[in-house]
Scaffold this motif. Structure first.
Motif, PDB file in Angstrom:
ATOM      1  N   ILE A  67      -7.854   8.517  -3.302  1.00  0.00           N
ATOM      2  CA  ILE A  67      -8.055   9.030  -2.126  1.00  0.00           C
ATOM      3  C   ILE A  67      -9.725   9.491  -1.921  1.00  0.00           C
ATOM      4  O   ILE A  67     -10.070   9.997  -2.907  1.00  0.00           O
ATOM      5  N   TYR A  68     -10.232   9.070  -0.740  1.00  0.00           N
ATOM      6  CA  TYR A  68     -11.775   9.389  -0.636  1.00  0.00           C
ATOM      7  C   TYR A  68     -12.008  10.071   0.675  1.00  0.00           C
ATOM      8  O   TYR A  68     -13.155   9.823   1.159  1.00  0.00           O
ATOM      9  N   ARG A  69     -10.987  10.629   1.236  1.00  0.00           N
ATOM     10  CA  ARG A  69     -11.337  11.190   2.447  1.00  0.00           C
ATOM     11  C   ARG A  69     -10.822  12.676   2.421  1.00  0.00           C
ATOM     12  O   ARG A  69      -9.809  12.964   1.791  1.00  0.00           O
ATOM     13  N   PRO A  70     -11.375  13.617   3.244  1.00  0.00           N
ATOM     14  CA  PRO A  70     -10.697  15.035   3.196  1.00  0.00           C
ATOM     15  C   PRO A  70      -9.711  15.049   3.857  1.00  0.00           C
ATOM     16  O   PRO A  70      -9.283  14.394   4.873  1.00  0.00           O
ATOM     17  N   GLY A  71      -8.567  15.959   3.350  1.00  0.00           N
ATOM     18  CA  GLY A  71      -7.362  16.283   4.038  1.00  0.00           C
ATOM     19  C   GLY A  71      -6.347  15.151   4.147  1.00  0.00           C
ATOM     20  O   GLY A  71      -5.334  15.162   4.823  1.00  0.00           O
ATOM     21  N   ILE A  72      -6.450  14.040   3.309  1.00  0.00           N
ATOM     22  CA  ILE A  72      -5.795  12.846   3.322  1.00  0.00           C
ATOM     23  C   ILE A  72      -4.858  12.980   2.327  1.00  0.00           C
ATOM     24  O   ILE A  72      -5.120  13.189   0.952  1.00  0.00           O
ATOM     25  N   GLU A  73      -3.503  12.776   2.369  1.00  0.00           N
ATOM     26  CA  GLU A  73      -2.488  12.678   1.387  1.00  0.00           C
ATOM     27  C   GLU A  73      -1.720  11.410   1.347  1.00  0.00           C
ATOM     28  O   GLU A  73      -0.827  11.410   0.543  1.00  0.00           O
ATOM     29  N   HIS A  74      -2.070  10.742   2.333  1.00  0.00           N
ATOM     30  CA  HIS A  74      -1.331   9.378   2.215  1.00  0.00           C
ATOM     31  C   HIS A  74      -2.164   8.257   2.516  1.00  0.00           C
ATOM     32  O   HIS A  74      -3.280   8.359   3.045  1.00  0.00           O
ATOM     33  N   ARG A  75      -2.162   7.218   1.781  1.00  0.00           N
ATOM     34  CA  ARG A  75      -2.648   5.914   1.914  1.00  0.00           C
ATOM     35  C   ARG A  75      -2.057   4.949   1.862  1.00  0.00           C
ATOM     36  O   ARG A  75      -1.266   4.652   1.141  1.00  0.00           O
ATOM     37  N   SER A  76      -2.637   3.630   2.447  1.00  0.00           N
ATOM     38  CA  SER A  76      -2.232   2.494   2.177  1.00  0.00           C
ATOM     39  C   SER A  76      -2.498   1.863   1.162  1.00  0.00           C
ATOM     40  O   SER A  76      -3.614   1.881   0.838  1.00  0.00           O
ATOM     41  N   VAL A  77      -1.609   1.189   0.154  1.00  0.00           N
ATOM     42  CA  VAL A  77      -1.926   0.527  -0.868  1.00  0.00           C
ATOM     43  C   VAL A  77      -1.419  -0.999  -0.853  1.00  0.00           C
ATOM     44  O   VAL A  77      -0.353  -1.236  -0.604  1.00  0.00           O
ATOM     45  N   TYR A  78      -2.335  -1.869  -1.365  1.00  0.00           N
ATOM     46  CA  TYR A  78      -1.740  -3.063  -1.259  1.00  0.00           C
ATOM     47  C   TYR A  78      -1.434  -3.685  -2.675  1.00  0.00           C
ATOM     48  O   TYR A  78      -2.275  -3.216  -3.458  1.00  0.00           O
ATOM     49  N   LEU A  79      -0.273  -4.238  -2.858  1.00  0.00           N
ATOM     50  CA  LEU A  79       0.113  -4.488  -4.273  1.00  0.00           C
ATOM     51  C   LEU A  79       0.191  -6.316  -4.128  1.00  0.00           C
ATOM     52  O   LEU A  79       1.305  -6.484  -3.251  1.00  0.00           O
ATOM     53  N   PRO A  80      -0.521  -6.931  -4.716  1.00  0.00           N
ATOM     54  CA  PRO A  80      -0.361  -8.252  -4.807  1.00  0.00           C
ATOM     55  C   PRO A  80       0.760  -8.821  -5.468  1.00  0.00           C
ATOM     56  O   PRO A  80       1.452  -8.186  -6.055  1.00  0.00           O
ATOM     57  N   LEU A  81       0.870 -10.171  -5.445  1.00  0.00           N
ATOM     58  CA  LEU A  81       2.228 -10.907  -5.911  1.00  0.00           C
ATOM     59  C   LEU A  81       2.252 -10.334  -7.555  1.00  0.00           C
ATOM     60  O   LEU A  81       1.553 -10.280  -8.331  1.00  0.00           O
ATOM     61  N   GLY A  82       3.688 -10.201  -7.833  1.00  0.00           N
ATOM     62  CA  GLY A  82       4.120  -9.532  -8.935  1.00  0.00           C
ATOM     63  C   GLY A  82       5.078  -8.257  -8.695  1.00  0.00           C
ATOM     64  O   GLY A  82       5.143  -7.883  -7.523  1.00  0.00           O
ATOM     65  N   THR A  83       5.621  -7.830 -10.039  1.00  0.00           N
ATOM     66  CA  THR A  83       6.040  -6.515  -9.855  1.00  0.00           C
ATOM     67  C   THR A  83       5.352  -5.407 -10.224  1.00  0.00           C
ATOM     68  O   THR A  83       4.210  -5.359 -11.486  1.00  0.00           O
ATOM     69  N   TRP A  84       5.321  -4.377  -9.667  1.00  0.00           N
ATOM     70  CA  TRP A  84       4.519  -3.232 -10.008  1.00  0.00           C
ATOM     71  C   TRP A  84       5.205  -1.887 -10.000  1.00  0.00           C
ATOM     72  O   TRP A  84       6.394  -1.751  -9.483  1.00  0.00           O
ATOM     73  N   TYR A  85       4.760  -1.202 -11.082  1.00  0.00           N
ATOM     74  CA  TYR A  85       5.244   0.320 -10.935  1.00  0.00           C
ATOM     75  C   TYR A  85       4.352   1.485 -10.911  1.00  0.00           C
ATOM     76  O   TYR A  85       2.945   1.393 -11.040  1.00  0.00           O
ATOM     77  N   ASP A  86       4.780   2.456 -10.108  1.00  0.00           N
ATOM     78  CA  ASP A  86       3.913   3.815  -9.902  1.00  0.00           C
ATOM     79  C   ASP A  86       3.804   4.362 -11.351  1.00  0.00           C
ATOM     80  O   ASP A  86       4.775   4.679 -12.096  1.00  0.00           O
TER      81      ASP A  86
END
Ligand code: GLC
Length: 785
Positions: free
Chosen positions: A634-653
Motif C-alpha cells: 500500500i502506498y497511498r494514505p488512508g487506503i486499506e484495500h487494493r487490487s492485486v494481480y495474481l498471474p497464472l498458477g496457484t497463489w497463497y496469501d
C-alpha cells in the motif's frame, strides 16, 4: 574546447548515414564491413551476444584502461556461419541470425522462429560533428526496462533517457539525468526479448519513441558507435549475459542485509550511543549505524571531530560489542587548505593527485568543506592512495564506507549561497599513468570520463577495504556510478522525499536498477527530505523490508525518523516488519548468492517471472522478492484495500493461507498492520528465528516454510563475513517439493560443500498441513505430508 557548465553543446547539423557495403571479410570472431571510408564490425562473443562497432572515420578507438566490459579476447570462440548473398550478409549462431543489408549496411537480428529484433530503421547508423547514432524499430507490444537509476514507472516507452551523472537533488517523475548513468536497457515483447548495452562513457541518450513513435534511437557524443546486443528472450538470460559482460556483485557481508539506521546526522557520540541503546531496549533489530558528514572535523574527509567524537575507536568497539557495525560517509571533495597540516590535502598536493584544468591550474569548486579539490581516481596512484586512506578508518573498526556526492556534485560558490552546479571543465585532463602491473593507463579528458567518477571512486574505496580488512568482505554504498557498479558497491537512490509518490516510485526505481544488473539497492526508508507521517513511515517500513538494502535515513532539519518516534502503533509495525526481514534472512541471503553467481535481481518486477503475460508489462506496484514471495504494498494514505494481480498458477496469501487460482485480480484487505504478501505454489522459503542483529547467535534452528506444489530450491549458507566462499567454503542444500499420489513430498538433499553450519534443528513446515522436526545432520531426508 570551451568549458560547458550545466549543458553540453547542442548540435543541429544534419546526420550523414552509412552507405552501402563495399567489402566483407571475417575471421573466427569478427565480421568486418567496409563502406566508403567508414568501418563496421560485428563480433560474435557468445551465441546470444554480439558487439557492433561503427567508426565513420574507419578508425576504432583503442580499448580504454577503464573499460567496464570483458575484453572481446576473453570470450571463448563461438561457432558461427557467414553467408553472403547479393542483398545481405547472414551471420548465424546457434541462437540468433544477424542479417546485414548490403544496401546502407542495415542490421536486423532474428530469433530461431525468424522473429526480428533490434532492427535498424531505414536510417540505420549515422554521424555528425562529434556524435554518432543508430535508429531502430520498436516492435508492436514492445516495452523497455532498465536504463539504470530512473524515476517514474517501469516501462520507458515514449521517454528520453540521458546518461550523464548529476546530483539529482529534488528529483521527481519527470527528472531525466540521475546520480547513476547506466546505458543499458532491455526490450521485451511476448516471446522475444533483447538487451542493449551502449558501450560509451561519453554523454549518451536513448530516445524510446519520443521523437518518432515506433523508432528508438541512441546517440553518443563520441567518435564511434559501440554497442552490444544480447538476446534473451527472457530477462533472466539477458541479465545473465549482461553481467557476464560487465561483472557481478561479490557477496556482501551478511550483516549488510540487516537493517541500517542513518540520519544527517547523528552528530555526536552521545547521540549515537543513545540510538544504539534504543534499538536494543526496544528489541528492534538493527545491524548498522551510518555516520553522516558531521562526524568529521569541519567536513574534512578522513578526520574526526575531536569535540563530538573524542574517541571513535572506543565508540565503534562498544557498538560492535552490542552487535552494531559502523559505516562512515566519505565524499570526494577534499578541503582546500594549504598550510593547515591537513594530511589529505597536503599529500594530494605533494603528489599532484587532484584534478587540474587544461591550463594546468588546480580545479576547485565548493562542497561541504567550502573550497574543495578533487582526486583524479582514474589514475592508479591516486586510486591506491585513496584506498589506503581508508586504513585510518578500518584500523579503528569502521566496517563499511558510504560514498556520496561523487557525480561529482560541486557548486561554483560556497554552499548556502545561490549558485550553479558545475562539473570539471570538459577538457580537464583525467587518468593516465601506470597501474601496478606497469600497464599504461589511458589518459583522457572529463568529457569522456565524467560518468565514471562515482564508479571509480567506489572501486578505489572497495579495493582499499579489501586490502585493509583481512579477508573480511567489504561493504561500500555509493550514490553515483556507471555500468558495472555492482562489482564494487551497493547503491541507494539518493535524496528522495517523504512523499507517498516517492514511496510508490521506489518500487519501479529499484526494479529497473535490478534489471540493469545492480541488485544491491535501496531507497531511504521514510524519505530523506521532509517529514513522514506515522502512516507513511509504517507503510514505508513494510516496503523497506523488501529493499535489498534496507536503510532508514533522513535529512538535517527534518523530524526524526527512527521506528519509535511515531508512537506505539507505528513502532510495533516497524518491529514486526524488521523482524520479518530478519526471519527471512536465509532466503534473502540465498538471493544474494544467486545475484552474485547469475546476475539475477533480488527485487523483481512481475514481468521478470512472467514476461509473456501482457498484464505484467507495465505493472510496477507489485514486486517479487526472489522467485517465491510477491508483495503488493500500500502506498497511498488512508487506503486499506487494493487490487492485486495474481498471474497464472496457484497463489497463497502469506498471512491467511487463503488460496487463489491465477490469473485473477483480487481485492486485498490491508489495514495499516498488513502489507499484502503472497507466495506461489511450491514456494520454499527458509527462515530463522528473529535476531537483534545478524551475528547475534549461531543459527540453531532453520525453518523451511513450504507450500504444496512442485518446485526446486537451493539454499546457500556460509560463514557470512569472510572471502572463503570464493574458495568454495559454503554449503548448498537442494530442496524439492512435489505431489505424489495424494501426498506432498519434501526431499532435502544431502548438504554439499566445504562449510558446515552449527548443529541445529530443522523444521519443515508444509503450510496448512503441519510440520516435522529433525536434527539437521546434513544428510538426505524425505518427508511426506
Ligand atoms: C547528500 C546525500 C545524503 C546525505 C547528505 C549529507 O544529500 O545524498 O544522503 O545525508 O548529502 O551528507
Amino acid at each position: 574546447m570551451p568549458q560547458y557548465f550545466g549543458k553540453l553543446p547542442i548540435n543541429h547539423q544534419p546526420w550523414t548515414t552509412i552507405g552501402n557495403v563495399d567489402a566483407v571479410t571475417w575471421n573466427n570472431k569478427t565480421i568486418n564491413f567496409e563502406s566508403n571510408n567508414s568501418r563496421l564490425t560485428i563480433t560474435i562473443l557468445a551465441p546470444n551476444l554480439i558487439r557492433v562497432r561503427f567508426a565513420p572515420t574507419g578508425e576504432f578507438m583503442p580499448r580504454r584502461s577503464w573499460a567496464v566490459t570483458l575484453d572481446d579476447a576473453e570470450w571463448t570462440t563461438t561457432p558461427f556461419t557467414v553467408r553472403e548473398t547479393q542483398a545481405t550478409v547472414e551471420i548465424e549462431t546457434s541462437q540468433i541470425r544477424v542479417s546485414v543489408q548490403q544496401q546502407n549496411c542495415r542490421i536486423t537480428c532474428f530469433d530461431k522462429a525468424k522473429r526480428p529484433f533490434a532492427e535498424d530503421t531505414e536510417t540505420g547508423m549515422g554521424w555528425r560533428m562529434g556524435a554518432v547514432a543508430v535508429w531502430k524499430q520498436i516492435a508492436a507490444d514492445e516495452h523497455f526496462y532498465g536504463f539504470g537509476e530512473r524515476t517514474g514507472f517501469l516501462d520507458k516507452l515514449s521517454e528520453v533517457k540521458t546518461n550523464w551523472t548529476i546530483d539529482a537533488l529534488d528529483y521527481d517523475a519527470l527528472t531525466d539525468e540521475m546520480y547513476q548513468a547506466i546505458p543499458f536497457f532491455m526490450a521485451l515483447r511476448p516471446e522475444v526479448g533483447y538487451g542493449i548495452f551502449f558501450n560509451t562513457t561519453f554523454w549518451s541518450q536513448f530516445d524510446i519513441g519520443a521523437e518518432q513513435p515506433g523508432v528508438w534511437k541512441m546517440e553518443t557524443r563520441s567518435g564511434e558507435l559501440d554497442y552490444y546486443i544480447i538476446y534473451g528472450p527472457e530477462p533472466a538470460q539477458i541479465l545473465n549475459t549482461y553481467t557476464q559482460l560487465t561483472g557481478r556483485m561479490p557477496l556482501p557481508p551478511k550483516w549488510a542485509l540487516g537493517y541500517h539506521q542513518c540520519r544527517w546526522s547523528y552528530d555526536s557520540e552521545i547521540v549515537v550511543r543513545e540510538l544504539a541503546q534504543e534499538f536494543r531496549q526496544r528489541r528492534i533489530p538493527c545491524d548498522v549505524i551510518h555516520l553522516d558528514i558531521d562526524y568529521m572535523q569541519g567536513f574534512r574527509v578522513f578526520t574526526w571531530s575531536s569535540q563530538r567524537f573524542p574517541n571513535p575507536a572506543k565508540l565503534i568497539s562498544d557498538l560492535a560489542q552490542d552487535g552494531f557495525k559502523t559505516v562512515t560517509i566519505i565524499d570526494p571533495g577534499v578541503k582546500y587548505e594549504p598550510e593547515a597540516n591537513y594530511h589529505v590535502f597536503d599529500q594530494g598536493i605533494e603528489n599532484d593527485y587532484f584534478v587540474r584544468k587544461a591550463d594546468g591550474e588546480l580545479f576547485h569548486g565548493y562542497v561541504w568543506p567550502d573550497k574543495a579539490v578533487f582526486p583524479d581516481f582514474l589514475r592508479p596512484d591516486v586510486s591506491n592512495w585513496w584506498g589506503d586512506l581508508h586504513k585510518s578508518l578500518t584500523d579503528i573498526g569502521v566496517a563499511g564506507i558510504w560514498n556520496d556526492m561523487n557525480e561529482p556534485a560541486i557548486n561554483d560558490r560556497p554552499f548556502g549561497d545561490d549558485g550553479n552546479k558545475i562539473w570539471f571543465p570538459l577538457d580537464a585532463p583525467q587518468g593516465g599513468g601506470e597501474d601496478k602491473g606497469n600497464i599504461p593507463v589511458s589518459s583522457s579528458t572529463h568529457i569522456e570520463v565524467h560518468n565514471l567518477y562515482g564508479l571509480i571512486m567506489a572501486k578505489a574505496c572497495y579495493e582499499g577495504l579489501e586490502r585493509h580488512r583481512n579477508s573480511e568482505r567489504s561493504f561500500v554504498l555509493t550514490r553515483s556510478g556507471y555500468a558495472g557498479v555492482q562489482r564494487w558497491s551497493s547503491v541507494w537512490m539518493g535524496d528522495n522525499h517523504s512523499l507517498w509518490e516517492h514511496l510508490e516510485m521506489s518500487l519501479p526505481m529499484l526494479c529497473n536498477m535490478g534489471l540493469s544488473g545492480v541488485g544491491f539497492v535501496g531507497c531511504d526508508i521514510g524519505g530523506f527530505a521532509g517529514n513522514a507521517t506515522g502512516e507513511l513511515f509504517a507503510r514505508w517500513m513494510q516496503v523497506g523490508m523488501l529493499y535489498p538494502l534496507m536503510r532508514g535515513h533522513s535529512a538535517m532539519s527534518t523530524a526524526r525518523h527512527e521506528p519509535w518516534v511515531f508512537g506505539d502503533r507505528v513502532e510495533n509495525i516497524c518491529r514486526e516488519y524488521i523482524n520479518l526481514r530478519y526471519q527471512l534472512l536465509p532466503y534473502i541471503y540465498s538471493l544474494f548468492w544467486e545475484a552474485a553467481t547469475t546476475g539475477a535481481p533480488i527485487l523483481r518486477p512481475l514481468l521478470y517471472h512472467f514476461p509473456n503475460d501482457p498484464q505484467t508489462c507495465t505493472l510496477y506496484d507489485q514486486v517479487f522478492l526472489g522467485a517465491s514471495l510477491m508483495a503488493a504494498p500500500i502506498y497511498r494514505p488512508g487506503i486499506e484495500h487494493r487490487s492485486v494481480y495474481l498471474p497464472l498458477g496457484t497463489w497463497y496469501d502469506w498471512w491467511s493461507g487463503e488460496c487463489y487460482e491465477g490469473p485473477i485480480h483480487i481485492l486485498a484487505h490491508a489495514p495499516l498492520e498488513r502489507m499484502p504478501l503472497y507466495v506461489r505454489s511450491g514456494a520454499i522459503v527458509p527462515m530463522q528465528p528473529v535476531k537483534q542483529y545478524v551475528d547475534e547467535s549461531p543459527l540453531d534452528e532453520i525453518r523451511l516454510r513450504i507450500w504444496p506444489g512442485n518446485n526446486e530450491y537451493q539454499l546457500f549458507e556460509d560463514d557470512g563475513h569472510t572471502s572463503k566462499y570464493q574458495d568454495k567454503s559454503f554449503a548448498l542444500t537442494n530442496i524439492r517439493v512435489f505431489t505424489q499420489t495424494s501426498k506432498t513430498v519434501v526431499e532435502i538433499g544431502a548438504r554439499e560443500g566445504k562449510w558446515t553450519p552449527p548443529t541445529r534443528e530443522a523444521i519443515v513446515e508444509l503450510v496448512g498441513f503441519g510440520e516435522q522436526r529433525f536434527p539437521d545432520d546434513g544428510k538426505q531426508h524425505r518427508l511426506e505430508f
